[in-house]
Design a protein around this motif. Sequence first.
Motif, short mmCIF file in Angstrom:
data_model
loop_
_atom_site.label_atom_id
_atom_site.label_comp_id
_atom_site.label_asym_id
_atom_site.label_seq_id
_atom_site.Cartn_x
_atom_site.Cartn_y
_atom_site.Cartn_z
N UNK A 197 0.85 -1.19 0.00
CA UNK A 197 0.00 0.00 0.00
C UNK A 197 0.88 1.23 0.00
N UNK A 198 0.52 2.20 -0.78
CA UNK A 198 1.24 3.47 -0.77
C UNK A 198 0.41 4.43 0.07
N UNK A 199 -0.16 5.41 -0.55
CA UNK A 199 -1.00 6.33 0.20
C UNK A 199 -2.35 5.67 0.50
N UNK A 200 -2.71 5.70 1.76
CA UNK A 200 -4.02 5.19 2.14
C UNK A 200 -4.72 6.23 3.01
N UNK A 201 -5.86 6.67 2.56
CA UNK A 201 -6.61 7.67 3.33
C UNK A 201 -7.67 6.93 4.15
N UNK A 202 -7.57 7.07 5.46
CA UNK A 202 -8.57 6.48 6.34
C UNK A 202 -9.48 7.62 6.76
N UNK A 203 -10.59 7.78 6.06
CA UNK A 203 -11.45 8.90 6.43
C UNK A 203 -12.78 8.38 6.95
N UNK A 204 -13.33 9.09 7.89
CA UNK A 204 -14.58 8.64 8.50
C UNK A 204 -15.74 8.94 7.56
N UNK A 205 -16.85 8.23 7.70
CA UNK A 205 -17.98 8.47 6.80
C UNK A 205 -18.72 9.76 7.13
N UNK A 206 -18.34 10.38 8.21
CA UNK A 206 -19.02 11.56 8.72
C UNK A 206 -20.35 11.15 9.36
N UNK A 207 -20.85 11.96 10.24
CA UNK A 207 -22.16 11.72 10.86
C UNK A 207 -22.58 13.00 11.53
N UNK A 208 -23.67 12.91 12.26
CA UNK A 208 -24.23 14.11 12.88
C UNK A 208 -23.29 14.81 13.85
N UNK B 256 -16.27 16.62 6.07
CA UNK B 256 -15.30 15.52 5.94
C UNK B 256 -15.06 15.14 4.47
N UNK B 257 -16.13 15.14 3.67
CA UNK B 257 -15.96 14.73 2.27
C UNK B 257 -14.96 15.64 1.56
N UNK B 258 -15.16 16.93 1.73
CA UNK B 258 -14.29 17.88 1.05
C UNK B 258 -12.86 17.77 1.58
N UNK B 259 -12.77 17.68 2.90
CA UNK B 259 -11.44 17.59 3.51
C UNK B 259 -10.72 16.34 3.01
N UNK B 260 -11.41 15.20 2.99
CA UNK B 260 -10.78 13.95 2.54
C UNK B 260 -10.37 14.06 1.08
N UNK B 261 -11.21 14.69 0.27
CA UNK B 261 -10.88 14.86 -1.15
C UNK B 261 -9.66 15.76 -1.33
N UNK C 211 -4.06 16.43 -2.58
CA UNK C 211 -2.78 17.03 -2.21
C UNK C 211 -1.66 16.01 -2.08
N UNK C 212 -2.02 14.77 -1.75
CA UNK C 212 -0.98 13.76 -1.50
C UNK C 212 -0.86 12.75 -2.65
N UNK C 213 -1.61 12.96 -3.70
CA UNK C 213 -1.59 12.01 -4.81
C UNK C 213 -0.17 11.81 -5.33
N UNK C 214 0.17 10.57 -5.59
CA UNK C 214 1.48 10.29 -6.16
C UNK C 214 2.56 10.07 -5.11
N UNK C 215 2.21 10.14 -3.82
CA UNK C 215 3.19 9.86 -2.77
C UNK C 215 3.71 8.44 -2.95
N UNK C 216 5.01 8.29 -2.91
CA UNK C 216 5.57 6.97 -3.18
C UNK C 216 5.94 6.19 -1.92
N UNK C 217 5.71 6.79 -0.76
CA UNK C 217 5.99 6.03 0.48
C UNK C 217 4.67 5.51 1.05
N UNK C 218 4.73 4.33 1.67
CA UNK C 218 3.50 3.84 2.32
C UNK C 218 3.13 4.83 3.43
N UNK C 219 1.91 5.31 3.40
CA UNK C 219 1.51 6.33 4.36
C UNK C 219 0.03 6.20 4.60
N UNK C 220 -0.32 6.04 5.88
CA UNK C 220 -1.73 5.94 6.25
C UNK C 220 -2.12 7.26 6.87
N UNK C 221 -3.05 7.94 6.23
CA UNK C 221 -3.44 9.27 6.69
C UNK C 221 -4.91 9.25 7.13
N UNK C 222 -5.15 9.59 8.38
CA UNK C 222 -6.51 9.58 8.91
C UNK C 222 -7.12 10.97 8.83
#
Length: 367
Positions: free
Chosen positions: A268-279, A285-290, A295-306
């Motif tokens: 795995x390279x870049x992995x975005x762990x974003x919450x589904x959002x709720x009340x 959250x959608x915009x922030x995750x996007x 912004x991180x597209x193309x990162x070549x190091x494995x990176x899990x970003x929450x």
Amino acid sequence: GMPALPPPVLSERRKTRQLQVGPVGVGSEHPISVQSMTTTLTSDVNATLQQIAELTAAGCDIVRVACPSADDAEALPAIAKKSQIPVIADIHFQPKYVFAAIEAGCAAVRVNPGNIRKFDDQVKEIARAAKDHGTPIRIGVNAGSLDKRIMDKYGKATPEALAESALWEASLFAEHDFYDVKISVKHNDPVVMVRAYEILAEQCDYPLHLGVTEAGPAFQGTIKSAVAFGALLRQGIGDTIRVSLSAPPVEEVKVGIQILQSLNLKERKLEIVSCPSCGRAQVDVYTLAEQVTAGLEGMEVPLRVAVMGCVVNGPGEAREADLGVASGNGKGQIFVKGEVIKTVPEHAIVETLIEEAMRIAEESGQT
Ligand code: SF4
């Protein structure tokens, strides 16, 4: 430090023969490779090489080009020579193009058994030429072009019919002592396709190329391919994959890579762990995750970003990641390896995450 343990996988790979598609090893001793197919006219060498370069940049391991005409066959030497990744020539009907592709230095040739009967007596010559050049053959059975004899026997493209057709053609090559064969049995119905591969996997030890054919537009095709490949990869079945989409081939590659990464079958390279959002969310959250993803597209190091929408589960999840943000009250708590390193105003969250990601990448020496 301690060497990292390899991530867990769902099952052992099914043991297969090994073969080489150019420099790419195919079979159970090698990583599963991702393939796609160009949509340019193969005879247009520059356009085809341009698309192959895009596919290569997207992470494609092996590319296939269609070869329906003499002009296409003439373009093969230049394409095979200049492509950064191995090129498979895709040939239906004409044996003369099979020889041309082998001579051209293509890394493999794909033939379709619905048509091979026309050149039964030429199998021996194809096997000899392929052996002389070290060129593997992919036997690609498609539901839409099954051998007439098999259609008469089964009435339609059942899993048994697909498997029998492929094994019959492989036996034609085996008669000439040629075993450098990879098999695919594609169908547009994932259930039929999965069963066909299961039968093949029981009955032979050739490497298998997975594909759901005519899978549809991106959304439907992605899901059909993901569930079908998942069902097979769960059993260790599958050595190369192609996600067929009615969409640009780079999209096929992205989906294919993501499927393998999801099952830990590819790093795995870049992995975005974003919450589904709720009340409870205090940020969009959608915009922030996007934005973070872009912004991180193309990162070549494995990176899990929450990316978490509130401080309820946010900090906990963000702590499990390499990097993360938990938002609340117009601010974002930025976490790196479990520690809050700073709190920034909401508008600075994206740029701060990107900065920190770059810093982590630099420190890992893999920029
Ligand atoms: Fe809801 Fe917060 Fe969980 Fe996101 S992190 S889903 S906002 S509780």
